[in-house]
Structures are given as C-alpha cells and as structure tokens.
Design a protein around this motif. Structure first.
Motif, PDB file in Angstrom:
ATOM      1  N   THR A   1       0.850  -1.186   0.000  1.00  0.00           N
ATOM      2  CA  THR A   1       0.000   0.000   0.000  1.00  0.00           C
ATOM      3  C   THR A   1       0.887   1.237   0.000  1.00  0.00           C
ATOM      4  OG1 THR A   1      -1.748  -1.165   1.205  1.00  0.00           O
ATOM      5  CG2 THR A   1      -1.834   1.233   1.222  1.00  0.00           C
TER       6      THR A   1
ATOM      7  N   TYR B   1      -1.573  -1.032  -4.024  1.00  0.00           N
ATOM      8  CA  TYR B   1      -2.646  -0.089  -3.689  1.00  0.00           C
ATOM      9  C   TYR B   1      -2.040   1.311  -3.583  1.00  0.00           C
ATOM     10  CZ  TYR B   1      -5.403  -4.191  -2.406  1.00  0.00           C
ATOM     11  OH  TYR B   1      -6.077  -5.389  -2.427  1.00  0.00           O
TER      12      TYR B   1
ATOM     13  N   ASN C   1      -2.935   5.156  -2.558  1.00  0.00           N
ATOM     14  CA  ASN C   1      -3.942   5.967  -1.876  1.00  0.00           C
ATOM     15  C   ASN C   1      -4.149   7.312  -2.571  1.00  0.00           C
ATOM     16  OD1 ASN C   1      -4.354   4.006  -0.007  1.00  0.00           O
ATOM     17  ND2 ASN C   1      -3.129   4.948   1.599  1.00  0.00           N
TER      18      ASN C   1
ATOM     19  N   GLU D   1      -6.456   7.639 -10.036  1.00  0.00           N
ATOM     20  CA  GLU D   1      -5.790   7.037 -11.185  1.00  0.00           C
ATOM     21  C   GLU D   1      -5.023   8.072 -12.009  1.00  0.00           C
ATOM     22  OE1 GLU D   1      -6.812   3.681 -14.579  1.00  0.00           O
ATOM     23  OE2 GLU D   1      -8.413   4.598 -13.402  1.00  0.00           O
TER      24      GLU D   1
ATOM     25  N   LEU E   1      -4.168  -0.638  -8.102  1.00  0.00           N
ATOM     26  CA  LEU E   1      -5.512  -0.178  -7.762  1.00  0.00           C
ATOM     27  C   LEU E   1      -5.424   1.182  -7.099  1.00  0.00           C
ATOM     28  CD1 LEU E   1      -7.126  -3.430  -6.319  1.00  0.00           C
ATOM     29  CD2 LEU E   1      -7.261  -2.521  -8.635  1.00  0.00           C
ATOM     30  N   CYS E   2      -6.105   2.143  -7.691  1.00  0.00           N
ATOM     31  CA  CYS E   2      -6.097   3.498  -7.153  1.00  0.00           C
ATOM     32  C   CYS E   2      -7.321   3.711  -6.268  1.00  0.00           C
ATOM     33  CB  CYS E   2      -6.083   4.518  -8.289  1.00  0.00           C
ATOM     34  SG  CYS E   2      -4.584   4.390  -9.287  1.00  0.00           S
ATOM     35  N   LEU E   3      -7.213   4.670  -5.381  1.00  0.00           N
ATOM     36  CA  LEU E   3      -8.267   4.934  -4.413  1.00  0.00           C
ATOM     37  C   LEU E   3      -9.520   5.450  -5.089  1.00  0.00           C
ATOM     38  CD1 LEU E   3      -8.860   4.941  -1.376  1.00  0.00           C
ATOM     39  CD2 LEU E   3      -8.113   7.315  -1.323  1.00  0.00           C
TER      40      LEU E   3
ATOM     41  N   TYR F   1     -10.597   0.695  -3.004  1.00  0.00           N
ATOM     42  CA  TYR F   1      -9.881   0.901  -4.256  1.00  0.00           C
ATOM     43  C   TYR F   1     -10.722   0.482  -5.452  1.00  0.00           C
ATOM     44  CZ  TYR F   1      -6.035   1.520  -1.064  1.00  0.00           C
ATOM     45  OH  TYR F   1      -5.243   1.980  -0.060  1.00  0.00           O
ATOM     46  N   LYS F   2     -10.389   1.033  -6.575  1.00  0.00           N
ATOM     47  CA  LYS F   2     -11.141   0.793  -7.801  1.00  0.00           C
ATOM     48  C   LYS F   2     -11.236  -0.710  -8.073  1.00  0.00           C
ATOM     49  CE  LYS F   2     -11.365   2.216 -12.624  1.00  0.00           C
ATOM     50  NZ  LYS F   2     -10.716   2.994 -13.707  1.00  0.00           N
TER      51      LYS F   2
END
Length: 773
Positions: A291, A313, A315, A318, A337-339, A368-369
């Motif tokens: 993360t 991840y 935080n 995108e 994966l973006c927040l 996350y997305k």
C-alpha cells in the motif's frame, strides 16, 4: 629465511598463544603509559585516571586464578577506593574466551569500542546510567542470549552486537535515539524485538540477517537505513511508524515470508531493491500487497521476484498515478488499484478499537477501484459500548433495518460513505422470588416463558426490566386446613395484598422482589368452606366489616378489577358492613352526590346521600349474587337538588331537571341524552313511580303476560300499576330483583324499593330508545 620456514614459525607461535591460560592474555589498550593496576578477588584490573582525577576507565583485565575465570564482578571503585569506575575502555575484555558472566557496576556510564568483543559472555547486565555503547562493544559474543538496553543509553554503536548468534530477545527502552550500522547484524536467533519510543534512526544493515518474525517500528523513527532488515527469512509481519520519511535501499531485500506492507504517508520515494530479490535466494516471493501513500512520487523498485498477483494499492486517484509513475508497467506489470473512495465507520456513541489496538470514535477504510471493502478490514474494527450489544453497521445513525444494513459481501461502495454502529441496550434483569403463587410475565405485549430456579417451595425468576408481572395464588399449594390470608412481599405500599392476584412492574424500584402467600386456619375462617358468604362490590368507597364485635376487614378475601378499580369482598352472612366515601377517588371538579346500588335494597331510613352507609349482609339485603355499591358524583358548581330520593314521589319540576339533574346526568350518561331529560314530567323515587312514568310516556301499552304481581295491590285502581310494572319488567327497563329460578306466578315487583337518580336516568334512556324503535 625461506618462506615455507617463515610460515611454519608463524603457525607455531599462533598455536602457542592459543594454549596459554586466560591470565596470560591481555587486552589491547590505547595507552599504557598512564596505567595503574589493582588486584581484587583474584582479578587484576589495569586502569587509567580520567580527567578531573576522581574517576577511572578500566583498560585491561586478567584472571590470576583460573577458578575465577568464568565470572567477573567489576568493582565500583579502584585505587583503595579513591577512584570511581565510570567507563569500560576500548577492548578492555577483548577475547576473554572463558568469561561467561560480567556484572557491570552502576557507576559506569560508557562501554567503549570492542569492550567485550569475541568474549564468551552468556549473561551481562547493562546498568541504568550507561549512556553509550561503543562500536563492536559486544561483537561476536556468540553465547549471549538476552539483552536489555536501559533507558539511559542514548546511542548504540556500529556493530555493537553483531554476530551474537545466540541472542534471542532484545529490548531497547525509551531512551536510545539511534541504532548504529550493523548493530545487530547476523543475530540469527533474534526473533523478538522491542524498540523504544524515542529511537529516530535505524542504521544501515542494523538487523540484516536476523531471525526476526515480527517487527513494529515506533512512530518516533524518521528513517530506516539501507539494507536495515534485509535477508530476514522469517519476517512475516511488518508495521512501520507513521513518521518515517526515508526507507533506505534494499531495506526489506530478500524477506520471503513478508506478505503485506503499508508504506507510511510521509515517504516520497521507494528506492531500488526495497522488495527485490537475490538471484541465488528466494526474494520477497510471498508478497501479496503493497500500500503506497498518496504523496509517493517515485517508485524505483523493479519487484522482479514478487508474485505476479501482488497488488499495488495507491492511496490516490488514477490520474495522479499516471502522472507520477507513467503507465502501470512501471510497477513491473503488477495490478495497480487506485483509491476510489473512503468508507467511514462511526461508533455512534460507542468506541472502536482499530487494527492497531487504538481506541477511537471513527475509522476510515479506503476502498480501491474494482474492489469492495474487504471483510478483513471490517473485522479489524471492534465496536464497544458499555451496557449495549453491537448489532451491525447501518447507513443512518438510527440504525433501522429498513435503512439498509451493511453487508460486506453485497454492498457496493461507489462513493464516500459513512456507516453507523447500531446498539441494542443490554437487558437488565431483576430477581423475583415467589412462594405459593403462579407467575406470568409480559414485556412489550408479549408473554415471556421464564424458567425459574426452584429451591424447596420457592421459585426464583430472572425478570427483564420494565416487564409486567402478575402473581396469582396457587390454590393447589394451599396447605390442608388453611386458607389464603394475603401476600407477604417487599413491594412498595399501595398494592392490595389481600387479593388473590397482584400485578406490578419490574424495575429498579422493584428489584429483588420476594412475594410469599400467607395462610390462616380454616376453622376460624368465614370463607365459603366454613361459613356462608356474600359477594359485595364497592366502587369509590372504603369498606369496614365487623363480625359481631370483631373487625374482620383484613381477613376478607378481596379481588380487584384493574380496569375499573372495583373491589369485590367475600363478606360473611350477618356481618355489619360500613361503606365510607373514599374522598381521594373523587374526580377533579366533582363532588359526592349519592350512593348507587344495583340489585340491592338498603333498609328503610338509609340515606343514600350520606357519605357513610351501614347495613347488615344477609339474604334480606342480597337479592342476587351481584351486590354493587358505587359512589356517584356531580359537578361541583351544581347545587344539590334536595334530600329526598327515598320519600314518596318527590316531584321535580322541569326547571330543576334543567339545572341540577342535567349537569349530573351529562357527566354520567353523555350530553346527547341530556336534552331529552327536559321532558321528564317528574323524578320518581321508587320502582312503582318509575314504572308508571315510563308506561304513561310510552302510551300505556299492554304487557304480554296476564300474571299479576302478588306484592302489587289488585284493586281496580291499581291495575294500571300492574300493567305498568309487568310491561317495564318485560322490556327490562327496571331490574328484576327476584332470585334465579323463581316461578313466574311467584315473582314479585318490590314496588316500594327506592330508585337512584342513575336508575331513573338509565330506565328513561332505555324507554326512549324502545319508543323510537
């Protein structure tokens, strides 16, 4: 000299040195020109006097007696007690191969470079007061198993405990601010590490190649050096303090057991080899997720040896990820994966214990997305509230089921969302002990089946707060030869303990209740089993009963109608009854008017308007099983309409009815009928007058029966009364006072029996309804 001969000579010298006893081996001192020596308990200490002339530093050590070579209790003073030992000098105990235990005096403030290097120490206590531990101080003390660094130590030097391969536990208390390079490198047995809350820096390779399984870096740390935790094959759990700003190159290089890492929010760069691999070893091959903080601007690690499904991840959104890292391929093709949004869990009056064990009111979990919030994240939050049970997370503070309960497996998170804890108050229970009674309990309209604890004839129930309890006499439990005499109880006053059934609410005022049936001898009783008794129902009055000269009121069996307040007494035949107006029950704005009696005839001369009436309970005064005496009231603003409702045909004019009677009957019977009473020709005082008034108003209809009443005169002039009485009785306008089962030809009318105002008003209303129909 030939080279081979020279090498042989050197080997021989080395062998001779290794065969010498401990006392023949000296430590290497920096400066021996100012040394002094002292012999204490079989040990020879060399020392030099420090600046100031009052303290000394130990520079060398010998064990003169081989039997003492395993243990050294370093003295606190030397030189005949004139000098205090404050320091262990450089290499002072270097290579003491037989020395297993050393006690360092409390006066020592510093341990010099290499002070115990290569010694065989297994046990050492570093005293409170030591402020520094020098470089190589315990280097290669291969027998050392446990070390506690006291609070006074401010710094731990380079390689201070390197290669202490048997060291299993390490505690650094809240004083040291830095851990030097390679300070604990190659401590292969070190699995437990507790760092103090004041450490700011962890040096390069400080814990490299250790056996650590779990590491928690406190929030005081701001930087972790290069390779600090590299080659730690057993490290599975890593918690990094939130104030870390710099993580060095290769900090977690080749940690194959590590699964999840969260980078603190102040870190801006992930340097090369942070999680990378060694071509000949199993690198971070079990890493499942990393993360990254929102402020991270550079990711330089290739993650070559991390699993392909390791998730990154970020935080942040995108667009920021593309701007800072370019394409996602920069992160070695791992899933990025973006927040998408944040989910806030609100304790809603309680507290949350978060995954770090901290107590808080709210906790925020990032989502996350393409992912839902994970069950693990939710399960890490532990809601608590004193006196309540947690029942789930809801979208509103009220926590109503229709508001949507959060289901971690079903609820899609597409925006910033807050979930609120729902709490149900933990029910409070009170003990209820009952002897000789049957218990029923209701809560919120529902009957509760509570199984009691039984001890002998006592039953103890655990009753919830606010429940309604009814205790009814268990007649099967009444002892032979006894009758019920009331309840012995701890309930507040106001409860009628003589009734066979009592009802109360269970609460903190009525907690720990004990209800027990009392009994008396049946031989002296006046109950139906031993004497003739009559039921007497009284409303609005206080009853006193005397059997001869004895007041037996408290011995009567009494039942109470909870809805109307009526009390029914079982009164022995021949007893004298006194009914006195209960002034506490008079409605607000009203005054007492008369006593109303049903199927009951008081002796002649009894004043129905008196506040106290007295009569004898016998078959002459009880024409049926329903003896009923009730206080009647009128509006306090209305004048009394005179004393005579018992005399002969008290005639009341229309004006009088319009004032005194109208207000009275409006209160008793309703305003709609009040106007019709204006047509009353007079107000009858007995049954014959009432029958005549009703019969004449109805147009003198003929009754169906031709039978005559034996107690009504049969002269020609009285035939109208015979017809009026029979018609009124047939249409149930006037109560039938005959006993049940009386033959039709023997039925009486009781023409002289007085009638109350209420009797007249009721009969008149029924007659009007009959006429209208």
């Amino acid at each position: 000299m030939r080279p081979k001969r020279l090498i042989s000579l050197l080997v021989a010298v080395c062998m001779m040195i290794t065969m010498l006893p401990l006392s023949a081996v000296t430590a290497f001192a920096e400066d021996t020109s100012t040394e002094y020596e002292a012999t204490i308990d079989g040990y020879e200490y060399f020392y030099k006097v420090n600046e100031g002339g009052k303290t000394v530093t130990i520079t060398r050590f010998f064990a003169l007696d081989v039997s003492h070579s395993h243990y050294a209790d370093i003295p606190e003073t030397l030189g005949d007690g004139n000098y205090t030992v404050t320091a262990i000098g450089k290499n002072a105990f270097f290579n003491c191969q037989a020395l297993a235990k050393v006690t360092i005096p409390q006066s020592v403030t510093s341990i010099g470079d290499g002070a115990f290097q290569n010694s065989s120490l297994t046990d050492v206590t570093i005293p409170q007061g030591v402020t520094s531990i020098g470089e190589d101080a315990f280097y290669n003390c291969y027998g050392l198993t446990s070390v506690t660094i006291p609070q006074s130590v401010a710094s731990i030097g380079k390689q201070a405990f390197r290669e202490c391969r048997q060291l299993k536990s390490l505690t650094i208390k809240d004083a040291a601010t830095s851990i030097g390079e390679e300070a604990f490198m190659l401590c292969e047995s070190l699995t437990t590490l507790k760092l103090g809350e004041k450490i700011k820096t962890v040096g390069e390779s400080a814990f490299s190649q250790c056996g650590l399984t779990s590491v928690t870096i406190p929030d005081s740390v701001t930087s972790i050096g290069d390779w600090a935790f590299s080659y730690c094959p057993s490290l599975t759990t890593l918690s990094l303090g939130e104030n870390i700003e710099t993580i060095g190159e290769g900090a977690f290089y080749v940690c194959p057991a590590l699964t999840n890492v969260t980078i603190p929010k102040k870190v801006e760069t992930i340097k090369p080899y942070t999680f990378d691999y060694d071509p000949y070893l199993d690198g971070c091959s079990h890493l499942e997720s990393i993360t990254l903080p929102a402020g991270l601007t550079s990711f330089q690690d290739s993650l070559d040896d991390c699993p392909a499904d390791c998730v990154i991840y970020f935080n942040n959104d995108e667009d920021t990820a593309v701007e800072r890292f370019g394409s996602h391929d920069v992160l070695a093709g791992h899933k990025l994966l973006c927040l998408l949004c944040n989910v806030t869990f609100d304790a809603n009056g309680g507290n949350l214990t978060d995954k770090g064990g901290n107590l808080t009111n709210q906790a925020v979990v990032p989502v996350y997305k393409t992912e839902k919030i994970t069950k693990d994240e939710v399960d890490k939050l532990t809601p608590t509230r004193a006196g309540y049970n947690f029942t789930g997370w809801y979208t509103t503070p009220d926590g109503k089921p229709e508001d949507g309960k959060f289901d971690v497996n079903k609820t899609e998170i597409t925006k910033n969302t807050t979930f609120y804890a729902r709490w149900d108050k933990v029910p409070v229970y009170h003990p209820l002990t009952v002897t000789g009674g049957i218990v029923t309990v209701k809560k919120d309209g529902q009957s509760l089946n509570i199984v009691p604890d039984v001890t002998g004839d006592k039953k103890t129930y655990s009753v919830p707060e606010g429940a309604t309890v009814t205790v009814t006499l268990d007649k099967t439990a009444v002892p032979n030869g006894k009758v019920f005499d009331g309840w012995s109880t701890t309930l507040p006053t106001g409860q009628d303990y003589k009734t066979e059934s009592i009802t109360f609410t269970m609460n903190t005022m009525n907690s720990n209740v004990n209800v027990s049936a009392k009994y008396r001898d049946a031989a002296t009783d006046h109950t139906p089993a031993t004497a003739v008794c009559h039921p007497l129902t009284v409303t609005g009055g206080i009853v006193t009963v005397k059997n001869g000269d004895k007041d037996v009121t408290d011995t009567l069996t009494v039942t109470t109608d909870e809805t109307t307040g009526k009390k029914t007494y079982s009164v022995p035949d021949g007893a004298t009854v006194t009914v006195t107006l209960d002034k506490t029950l008079i409605p607000e704005g009203m005054v007492f008017d008369i006593w109303s009696t049903g199927k009951f005839s008081l002796p002649l001369g009894q004043d129905y308007k008196a506040e106290t009436i007295t009569f004898t309970m016998n078959t002459m005064n009880t024409m049926s099983s329903d003896v009923d005496i009730a206080a009647q009231y009128r509006d306090a603003t209305i004048e009394d309409d005179g004393p005579g409702v018992l005399g002969t045909a008290a005639i009341i004019g229309t004006a009088a009815v319009g004032t005194a009677v109208l207000a009275y009957q409006t209160y008793q019977l309703g305003a709609e009928f009040a106007g019709k009473l204006m047509a009353l020709p007079y107000f009858p005082s007995n049954r014959s007058a009432l029958a005549m008034m009703l019969w004449e108003d109805a147009g003198k209809p003929m009754p169906e029966s031709e039978l005559l009443y034996p107690d009504v005169e049969q002269e020609e002039q009285d035939m109208d009364l015979q017809h009026a009485a029979r018609w009124a009785m047939e249409n149930e306008l006037i109560p039938d006072l005959n006993d049940e089962g009386t033959a039709p030809e023997e039925m009486k009318f009781f023409p002289a029996n007085p009638v109350s105002k209420l009797d007249v008003l009721n009969a008149w209303q029924k007659a009007q309804e009959l006429k209208n129909n």
